[in-house]
Design an enzyme around this catalytic site. Structure first.
Site: not given
Ligand code: COA
Length: 374
Positions: A156
């Site tokens: 990225c």
């Molecule tokens: N729809 C509904 N629920 C979902 C889901 C979806 N598509 N995807 C995950 N969940 C659920 C999970 O299963 C989890 O459930 P649980 O609490 O029962 O275990 C809950 O939602 C929270 O999941 P989590 O992964 O902790 O969410 P989050 O708030 O961390 O958001 C991201 C996820 C990926 C959006 C976030 O972590 C993020 O953006 N991280 C950094 C990304 C980044 O910069 N990456 C670089 C890539 S270049």
């Protein structure tokens, strides 16, 4: 020594887009099919059923509402769940070149330049469609540029690292004008069947033209300073990359061959790294937070950007001080901060300062401090 300046930028946006609603319908249909296929094993407690994705979660967790893709039909077909991109003949232009040329032409037009004025092409992106010959050389040929080109990959952060490389060459005099181009075909390396990440990425290409400041034909941004940093982590990883599952030749379908991340850890580890990187960079250049008119940040997650903006400015940023485009484009890897810069920089006034920053896998972070010149 010469002074480098950004004289033009361009964005290629694919024609097809996918809303969260469309994406979730396709994912949920896929999950229902899988659960029906595995009904016995699920009933016997041998495997967990796949859960539905939700629009509400996607917007709340990421701020993403839409993404553009090079192929919509494959991604939304529950029997395919990846872009259906045709296998190109070696004599056809590659898909990255096709995207890149459009973005480069827009950047050249904005700068009032022609391809003949350029002597370097850097193709800086997260995923390259082949090992060699370099995509940059194909782009160079397609545009009719004399000189040289090379590919680079810092995930990225590729765009800002590419800008630093080009700016340094312009400073030293080894090149006169450089195109840094970021064709990001993220849809080819996203696992669309994984609920935790299926909503994250979109496709786009951005281009940035960098020239000696005295060559600028119109309003431009002087590059005052660039800074790059890396620190190894496995929390964002892709073991193979480009378009693996789109290929019809039956390659192994292994989850680690696509984008994977530990999103929570990324949040925890990358946020302090990036906030400190920006603050240190500004301090060493004598730029106070009050001097900064705009922050063009990497576009991965709205909460992440809100946090960084607040840390850097020492207060809640106004919407126009830290523009987000991820609601429309999703995460477009290295291109995100350049889309924001391209769309939200014209209104700055002579002497205004701004900072472009990208960050991501590696870990990596790159920042570019610019000054508007009329
Ligand atoms: N729809 C509904 N629920 C979902 C889901 C979806 N598509 N995807 C995950 N969940 C659920 C999970 O299963 C989890 O459930 P649980 O609490 O029962 O275990 C809950 O939602 C929270 O999941 P989590 O992964 O902790 O969410 P989050 O708030 O961390 O958001 C991201 C996820 C990926 C959006 C976030 O972590 C993020 O953006 N991280 C950094 C990304 C980044 O910069 N990456 C670089 C890539 S270049």
């Amino acid at each position: 020594m010469y002074t480098p300046a950004i004289t033009g930028t361009g964005v290629f946006t694919p024609q097809s887009s996918i809303s969260n609603a469309e994406l979730v319908v396709a994912f949920n249909a896929y999950a229902d099919r899988k659960n029906a296929e595995n009904a016995q094993a699920i009933a016997a407690g041998e495997i967990e059923p796949m859960q539905h994705s939700s629009e509400e979660f996607i917007v709340k967790a990421s701020g993403i509402e839409n993404r553009y893709v090079m192929d919509k039909s494959g991604v939304l077909d529950p029997e395919i769940m990846h872009p259906s991109l045709r296998q190109r003949d070696d004599n056809d232009p590659g898909i990255m070149t096709e995207m890149a040329v459009d973005a480069c032409n827009k950047a050249l037009a904005q700068a009032g330049r022609r391809a003949e004025d350029v002597d370097l092409v850097i193709c800086a992106a997260s995923n390259h469609e082949r090992a060699y010959p370099a995509i940059a050389i194909e782009i160079q040929q397609a545009l009719g540029i004399d000189g040289f080109g090379f590919d680079m990959n810092v995930a990225c952060s590729s765009a800002t690292f590419g800008i630093q490389a080009a700016a340094d060459m312009i400073r030293s005099g080894s090149v006169r004008a450089a195109l840094v181009v970021n064709p990001e075909i993220c849809s080819g390396h996203l696992e669309w069947r994984d609920r935790d990440c299926h909503f994250i990425f979109g496709d786009v290409a951005t281009a940035t033209l960098i020239e000696r400041i005295e060559d600028a034909q119109g309003p431009h941004f002087e590059i005052l300073s660039t800074r790059c940093a890396t620190q190894f982590s496995n929390n964002i990883r892709n073991n193979n990359g480009f378009l693996r599952r789109s290929r019809p030749d039956g390659l192994v379908d292994r989850r680690d061959m696509q984008f994977m991340q530990n999103g929570r850890k990324v949040f925890k580890e990358v946020l302090p790294m990036v906030s400190k990187h920006i603050s240190d960079h500004m301090e060493s250049e004598g730029i106070a937070s009050g001097d900064l008119k705009r922050l063009w940040l990497h576009q991965a997650n709205k909460t992440m950007n809100d946090f960084i903006g607040k840390k850097v400015l020492g207060r809640e940023p106004e919407a126009d001080e830290q523009p987000n485009i991820l609601q429309d484009y999703a995460n477009t890897s290295s291109a995100g901060s350049i889309i924001a810069f391209s769309k939200y920089s014209d209104d700055l006034e002579d002497g205004d300062h701004g900072l472009i920053c990208s960050f991501g896998a590696g870990y990596s972070v790159g920042s570019v401090i610019v000054k508007r010149c009329e």
